[in-house]
Design an enzyme around this catalytic site. Structure first.
Site, PDB file in Angstrom:
ATOM      1  CG  HIS A  85      -0.159   0.273   2.514  1.00 58.59           C
ATOM      2  ND1 HIS A  85       0.631  -0.686   3.111  1.00 58.59           N
ATOM      3  CD2 HIS A  85      -0.019   1.388   3.279  1.00 58.59           C
ATOM      4  CE1 HIS A  85       1.191  -0.182   4.195  1.00 58.59           C
ATOM      5  NE2 HIS A  85       0.826   1.085   4.313  1.00 58.59           N
TER       6      HIS A  85
ATOM      7  CD  GLU B 284       4.045   3.735   3.070  1.00 63.02           C
ATOM      8  OE1 GLU B 284       4.829   3.337   3.965  1.00 63.02           O
ATOM      9  OE2 GLU B 284       2.834   3.465   3.079  1.00 63.02           O
TER      10      GLU B 284
HETATM   11 ZN    ZN Z   1       2.851   0.980   8.029  1.00 59.58          ZN
END
Ligand code: ZN
Length: 278
Positions: free
Chosen positions: A116, A135
């Site tokens: 994610h 990320e």
């Molecule tokens: Zn996390």
């Protein structure tokens, strides 16, 4: 040498399932010691390699997951949330010689355990200057802006592959191998501790090296979501434009602004999600 460890939980030893990383769940309680063990392994390896200071920044969910009472006594930890640079808080002091991304994971829409980007499932893809961005990539741009290279990345094997694209010189440790988004072939903590400690010691040789990512903007970010009202809400942030029913775009002149705008976008998106319809 001073090091910063940005500690996320999805890529920690033994973790494969949403409840493993959702604060308050019994499964989360069970996984906290394994997550803390990964961090302590990195701390031990960094000090073995000559570190004089190690700061751990909690980077997952409420940012209150690690057991400070179990933390290696040579390290210090930033715990709790609402921090200017979120996952890489602490790098802005400007004296960090190397950064560890611990427990990291693959980005939204790609194969990886608990993959994610910031939000569990409403964001379906993020692109930075047209390239898919996890990320890890977003945060690596921020650390690069402060002159700090990423020297070690741990997570599943897909997080390690991702790291090779944004920090090709960094050491990597796969604590588990991807089977599906919610399944992995896991190594036990006794093994991953040794692997992480050894890699962290080696990683100290990369301290102070030039970050491989360019640190100069502008940076163009696109975010795709799974429902139209989420894009409407994200576009309320100044500079953010809706470029398709489920896609927004913005440009920032610095990585500092880029990650802060990303945080604003994700905060508004998460506020517009309805329970069953998304
Ligand atoms: Zn996390």
């Amino acid at each position: 040498m001073k090091f910063l460890i940005s500690a996320d939980m999805e890529g920690a030893t033994g973790v494969t399932w949403p409840a493993d990383v959702e604060p308050g769940n019994p499964a989360w309680q069970r996984c906290r010691p394994m997550f803390t063990s990964d961090v302590n392994a990195a701390v031990a390896g960094l000090f073995d390699g000559g570190a004089r200071e190690v700061v751990v920044n909690e980077a997952h969910a409420t940012m209150r997951n690690l057991l400070v009472e179990e933390l290696d006594e040579r390290a210090e930890m930033i715990t709790g949330r609402h921090k200017a640079l979120t996952m890489v808080e602490g790098v802005q002091t400007g004296d960090v010689d190397g950064v560890v991304f611990l427990g990291y994971h693959a980005g939204a829409g790609t194969e990886g355990v608990l993959a994610h980007t910031y939000l569990a499932n409403s964001i379906t893809g993020v692109w930075l200057d047209g390239e898919p961005a996890s990320e890890g990539r977003l945060n690596a741009l921020v650390t690069a802006e402060y002159g700090a290279p990423v020297v070690l990345v741990t997570g599943d094997d897909r997080a390690c592959t991702d790291a090779a694209s944004y920090a090709p010189h960094a050491k990597t440790v796969a604590v588990k191998d991807y089977v599906s988004r919610y399944a992995a072939r896991c190594r036990p903590p006794a093994r991953t501790y040794a692997d992480i400690a050894a890699a962290a010691k080696e990683a100290t040789t990369l301290a102070g090296h030039q970050p491989s990512l360019r640190a100069a903007g502008p940076f163009e970010v696109e975010v795709e979501v799974d429902a139209t009202q989420l894009a409407d809400f994200a576009a309320m942030v100044p500079t953010v434009q809706r470029v398709a029913p489920r896609r927004v775009r913005y440009t920032s002149s610095s990585a500092f602004d880029m990650i802060r705008c990303f945080k604003a976008v994700t905060t508004l998106i998460s506020n517009a999600i309805e329970q069953d319809y998304g």
